[in-house]
Design a protein around this motif. Structure first.
Motif, PDB file in Angstrom:
ATOM      1  N   UNK A 212       0.830  -1.211   0.000  1.00 14.60           N
ATOM      2  CA  UNK A 212       0.000   0.000   0.000  1.00 14.60           C
ATOM      3  C   UNK A 212       0.865   1.262   0.000  1.00 14.60           C
ATOM      4  N   UNK A 213       2.011   1.197   0.669  1.00 12.80           N
ATOM      5  CA  UNK A 213       2.934   2.342   0.660  1.00 12.80           C
ATOM      6  C   UNK A 213       3.400   2.644  -0.777  1.00 12.80           C
ATOM      7  N   UNK A 214       3.822   1.604  -1.508  1.00 12.32           N
ATOM      8  CA  UNK A 214       4.283   1.810  -2.883  1.00 12.32           C
ATOM      9  C   UNK A 214       3.120   2.162  -3.811  1.00 12.32           C
ATOM     10  N   UNK A 215       1.926   1.635  -3.533  1.00 11.28           N
ATOM     11  CA  UNK A 215       0.740   1.978  -4.347  1.00 11.28           C
ATOM     12  C   UNK A 215       0.441   3.477  -4.214  1.00 11.28           C
ATOM     13  N   UNK A 216       0.557   3.999  -2.979  1.00 10.67           N
ATOM     14  CA  UNK A 216       0.314   5.425  -2.775  1.00 10.67           C
ATOM     15  C   UNK A 216       1.361   6.263  -3.512  1.00 10.67           C
ATOM     16  N   UNK A 217       2.618   5.817  -3.497  1.00 11.16           N
ATOM     17  CA  UNK A 217       3.669   6.529  -4.237  1.00 11.16           C
ATOM     18  C   UNK A 217       3.365   6.541  -5.732  1.00 11.16           C
ATOM     19  N   UNK A 218       2.857   5.412  -6.235  1.00 13.08           N
ATOM     20  CA  UNK A 218       2.492   5.328  -7.650  1.00 13.08           C
ATOM     21  C   UNK A 218       1.410   6.340  -7.989  1.00 13.08           C
ATOM     22  N   UNK A 219       0.343   6.361  -7.185  1.00 10.74           N
ATOM     23  CA  UNK A 219      -0.781   7.260  -7.485  1.00 10.74           C
ATOM     24  C   UNK A 219      -0.368   8.726  -7.351  1.00 10.74           C
ATOM     25  N   UNK A 220       0.434   9.036  -6.320  1.00 10.97           N
ATOM     26  CA  UNK A 220       0.885  10.424  -6.148  1.00 10.97           C
ATOM     27  C   UNK A 220       1.710  10.896  -7.341  1.00 10.97           C
ATOM     28  N   UNK A 221       2.479   9.984  -7.919  1.00 12.50           N
ATOM     29  CA  UNK A 221       3.287  10.335  -9.090  1.00 12.50           C
ATOM     30  C   UNK A 221       2.414  10.643 -10.299  1.00 12.50           C
ATOM     31  N   UNK A 222       1.191  10.080 -10.322  1.00 11.76           N
ATOM     32  CA  UNK A 222       0.329  10.223 -11.497  1.00 11.76           C
ATOM     33  C   UNK A 222      -0.675  11.367 -11.375  1.00 11.76           C
ATOM     34  N   UNK A 223      -0.800  11.955 -10.168  1.00 10.88           N
ATOM     35  CA  UNK A 223      -1.788  13.030  -9.990  1.00 10.88           C
ATOM     36  C   UNK A 223      -1.539  14.197 -10.942  1.00 10.88           C
ATOM     37  N   UNK A 224      -0.268  14.491 -11.232  1.00  7.52           N
ATOM     38  CA  UNK A 224       0.063  15.636 -12.102  1.00  7.52           C
ATOM     39  C   UNK A 224      -0.457  15.449 -13.521  1.00  7.52           C
ATOM     40  N   UNK A 225      -0.794  14.230 -13.882  1.00 11.61           N
ATOM     41  CA  UNK A 225      -1.141  13.947 -15.278  1.00 11.61           C
ATOM     42  C   UNK A 225      -2.618  13.581 -15.473  1.00 11.61           C
ATOM     43  N   UNK A 226      -3.414  13.575 -14.383  1.00 13.79           N
ATOM     44  CA  UNK A 226      -4.825  13.211 -14.519  1.00 13.79           C
ATOM     45  C   UNK A 226      -5.645  13.834 -13.395  1.00 13.79           C
ATOM     46  N   UNK A 227      -6.502  14.790 -13.752  1.00 12.08           N
ATOM     47  CA  UNK A 227      -7.411  15.377 -12.761  1.00 12.08           C
ATOM     48  C   UNK A 227      -8.421  14.348 -12.276  1.00 12.08           C
ATOM     49  N   UNK A 228      -8.877  13.480 -13.192  1.00  9.61           N
ATOM     50  CA  UNK A 228      -9.868  12.472 -12.829  1.00  9.61           C
ATOM     51  C   UNK A 228      -9.321  11.545 -11.750  1.00  9.61           C
ATOM     52  N   UNK A 229      -8.069  11.132 -11.923  1.00 17.91           N
ATOM     53  CA  UNK A 229      -7.455  10.236 -10.945  1.00 17.91           C
ATOM     54  C   UNK A 229      -7.318  10.934  -9.589  1.00 17.91           C
ATOM     55  N   UNK A 230      -6.942  12.212  -9.603  1.00 15.21           N
ATOM     56  CA  UNK A 230      -6.788  12.951  -8.355  1.00 15.21           C
ATOM     57  C   UNK A 230      -8.133  13.124  -7.647  1.00 15.21           C
ATOM     58  N   UNK A 231      -9.172  13.438  -8.423  1.00 15.64           N
ATOM     59  CA  UNK A 231     -10.499  13.635  -7.826  1.00 15.64           C
ATOM     60  C   UNK A 231     -11.018  12.351  -7.185  1.00 15.64           C
ATOM     61  N   UNK A 232     -10.812  11.214  -7.856  1.00 14.98           N
ATOM     62  CA  UNK A 232     -11.242   9.935  -7.282  1.00 14.98           C
ATOM     63  C   UNK A 232     -10.486   9.651  -5.992  1.00 14.98           C
ATOM     64  N   UNK A 233      -9.213   9.976  -5.972  1.00 13.12           N
ATOM     65  CA  UNK A 233      -8.401   9.729  -4.786  1.00 13.12           C
ATOM     66  C   UNK A 233      -8.839  10.614  -3.626  1.00 13.12           C
TER      67      UNK A 233
END
Length: 704
Positions: A212-233
């Motif tokens: 889960x720690x590495x999964x969170x790092x993955x998602x945080x790295x992708x927030x800059x490239x997708x508003x949809x992903x950030x909003x869901x998170x």
């Protein structure tokens, strides 16, 4: 049957030597079903290292191309060398590939040649995936290598997998699988699995926190490239795997991130997910931008040579567009050279005629072949945009040349190769072999763009030049093994260069009678140091030069020829810019002879007045040694005129980063092993050319 463009992946495997590139390639072929048994580098049974020298040394020397299917896509894969002496193979492969897999050793991490191939991939804007290999080795450290990719390569790595355990089987926590951070599953790879299946299971409780720690790092790295992903998170809603994969793909294609996977290719662990990532995240030819070239219908080639603005045109990757492609490798065969061609647009068929616009020659395409490793595998009836094929029948074309439709000429950017750094004299043991040696060296020059061969008119010896001692050693072995030529080899020589110290303006004159005809002309030029040019000598002109266009062409051609000759000491020139300022035509009229003579006079005069500077090749060294031997190695380097930039700890070893003149590094490997009792290792690569010290200059001035 033609493969749809969206299903093609043209990729390269690139890395530092011994990171495991060829083993990764071999396992990919096995996992895809293209081979029934995976070969081994140490036993010389791999598909892509099929040359006798490669099998003997256990390293890749020549790039090799293989094609195989994986799920819904077809992969054209080029395995490239990792040794710095053969970096030209990487350069020409990356020029024509759409994507890359960069392999890192989990124990050694980012090494000198890793940085070089990464820079080459940046130069050609190649989207890439990183694969951290050898996690089953003693001292493997996934996170340390992951961080090095970020800091040393100025990259943005994003982990899609993390290892479960690290190290060999006898350790307390051996490498035994990977966690898929996108699907959040544990992947294991049974040794005796049927149908090459991998086992997917839920992540055990003891591994859940780290996953889960590495999964969170993955998602945080992708927030800059997708508003949809950030909003869901932010809304704490479930994030679909399909959305994560889409964002990763888009960011990878735009060179914003580099997905990181891991495994052990030797044991087939992690190779299937790597193939899935190649299919999912690396581009098809349709994802790549249209190639851009000079429009030759507007005399673009001559304008480019004169430094003027040229009209550029685009060719999208469409089989219906006019044909254009790039020759990126020439392989000699007794039945005719096999030219490796990347087709960017249009269609190519056997028994057709194409134009080589750079040489203004028409070429015959006699046969088309599918390439397997370095051999012809299957004859083709046609090839289209996105394909990499072998062409039989080309006579004039060499590496870096454009081929195009005769009615729609376009000149693509060529491939620039580094300058040679080392030379040695060779001569045949018998006079009967002299002609055969000349023909053989000509053929090898055509095959290898970083190999040079020329006869010294004063001594009659043949000088061969290359990228390093190993490069020339391999050439020497080929002469004996493949061509039956026994040659005497003399001591290696450094390939010096010449430039000038300061700008100068001069006037060259011609005023002579030839067969009763008066030939007179004046040419004014400026010669100056110029480190930013794409070519060793850049030739251009001012707009208000006052010369007739025909005579300007003569002057520019003559300056190009003069620039390719030697300087005052006799070494090749580099880092120069020559500008034609003005010229005067005699009252008796225009004379090509007069302008050629005046131009040569001006160039020779300018070289003397601008102050000649002798340049020596500087090598970048990375030496890894146990702490006990650092002092002895530093002392030895200082005696070799080395500059030590910094040291760092890497595991239990100390790594020295230094630069030293090549002239002082002959035999360094043996000296280093002696000083460290065989425990130190070293990699070196060309760094730059720098002014030689007075004692070196004096030696050559005295000889000349």
């Amino acid at each position: 049957m033609a493969i749809p463009l969206e299903r093609i992946r043209n990729i390269g495997i690139i890395a530092h030597i011994d990171a495991g590139k060829t083993t990764v390639t071999e396992r990919m072929l096995f996992e895809s079903g293209a081979k029934h048994r995976a070969g081994e580098v140490d036993s010389g049974t791999t598909t892509t290292d099929d040359d006798a020298e490669e099998a003997e040394r256990g390293i890749t020397i020549y790039s090799a191309c293989v094609q195989f299917p994986w799920n819904e896509v077809v992969i054209n894969l080029i395995d490239t060398p990792g040794h710095v002496d053969f970096t030209a193979e990487v350069e020409r492969s990356l020029r024509v590939l759409d994507g890359g897999v960069v392999v890192f050793s989990a124990r050694e991490g980012v090494e000198a040649q890793s940085e070089t191939v990464w820079r080459q991939a940046n130069k050609y804007h190649v989207p890439r995936i990183a694969f951290i290999n050898k996690l089953d080795r003693e001292g493997a450290d996934f996170e340390a290598v992951f961080d090095e990719i970020d800091t040393r390569l100025a990259a943005r790595p994003v982990a899609l997998e993390v290892p479960v355990g690290q190290g060999p089987a006898h350790t307390a926590n051996p490498f035994r699988g990977v966690i898929d951070l996108v699907g959040m599953k544990l992947l294991t790879f049974p040794e005796k699995r049927e149908g090459r299946k991998i086992e997917r299971s839920e992540i055990p409780d003891e591994l859940a926190d780290e996953a889960h720690h590495w999964r969170e790092r993955l998602l945080e790295s992708l927030y800059d490239f997708s508003n949809e992903l950030m909003e869901l998170s932010l809304a704490e809603e479930a994030i679909p795997d399909t959305l994560v994969r889409k964002v990763v793909r888009d960011a990878t294609l735009h060179l914003q991130i580099q997905p990181v996977l891991c495994g052990s290719a030797l044991h087939g662990m992690g190779v299937q997910p790597l193939l899935d990532a190649v299919a999912a995240y690396l581009p098809s030819p349709l994802d790549m931008p249209s190639v851009v070239g000079i429009d030759l219908k507007t005399k673009g080639k001559h304008r480019a040579a004169a430094g003027e603005e040229v009209k550029r045109i685009k060719r999208p990757p469409d089989p219906k567009e006019p044909f254009c492609g790039l020759v990126f490798k020439v392989q000699p065969f007794k039945t005719g050279d096999l030219s490796w061609v990347r087709i960017y647009s249009g269609e190519l068929k056997p028994n057709s005629r194409v134009l080589n616009p750079g040489r203004d020659k028409k070429e015959n395409v006699a046969q088309l072949w599918r390439i397997h490793a370095s051999k012809k595998e299957e004859q083709l009836e046609r090839a289209q945009a996105g394909d990499i094929v072998g062409v039989i029948g080309l006579r004039e074309s060499i590496t870096g040349d454009t081929l195009c439709d005769t009615q729609h000429p376009i000149l693509l950017e060529s491939i620039e190769f580094p300058e040679t750094v080392i030379s040695m004299a060779i001569e045949p043991e018998s006079t009967n072999d002299r002609k055969k040696l000349g023909e053989t060296l000509t053929m090898l020059r055509k095959q290898d763009p970083t190999f040079r061969a020329a006869e010294n008119p004063e001594t009659g010896q043949t000088l061969i030049s290359g990228m390093g001692e190993l490069h020339l050693e391999v050439i020497q072995h080929r002469l004996k093994r493949d061509f039956g030529l026994n040659v005497k080899v003399h001591k290696p020589r450094v390939s010096y260069r010449e430039t000038v110290e300061r700008p100068t303006e001069v006037v060259g004159e011609c005023n002579r009678m030839i067969q009763g005809v008066h030939h007179a002309a004046k040419v004014r030029i400026r010669l100056e140091p110029f480190a930013k040019g794409m070519h060793p000598v850049t030739v251009t002109n001012v707009l208000e030069h006052g010369l007739p266009s025909e005579m300007l062409s003569v002057v520019l051609d003559e300056l190009e020829s003069a620039g390719q000759g030697g300087g005052l000491v006799g070494f090749p020139l580099m880092r120069l810019k020559v500008t034609v300022l003005s010229g005067e035509v005699a009252e008796t009229g225009e004379s090509e002879i007069a302008f050629r003579s005046a131009t040569n006079h001006a160039f020779d005069l300018a070289l003397r007045e601008a102050g000649p500077v002798l340049l020596e090749p500087i090598m970048r060294l990375e030496i890894s040694t146990p702490e006990d031997h650092v002092g002895d190695l530093v002392s030895d380097l200082q005696q070799r005129r080395a500059i030590i930039h910094n040291t760092e700890s890497r595991g239990s070893d100390t790594v020295l980063h230094a630069e030293a003149p090549l002239a002082n590094l002959f035999g360094y490997s043996s000296a280093m092993r002696s000083l460290s009792q065989g425990r130190a290792s070293c990699t070196m690569e060309p760094s730059t050319y720098a002014p030689a010290p007075p004692e070196v200059v004096q030696k050559f001035m005295g000889e000349s």
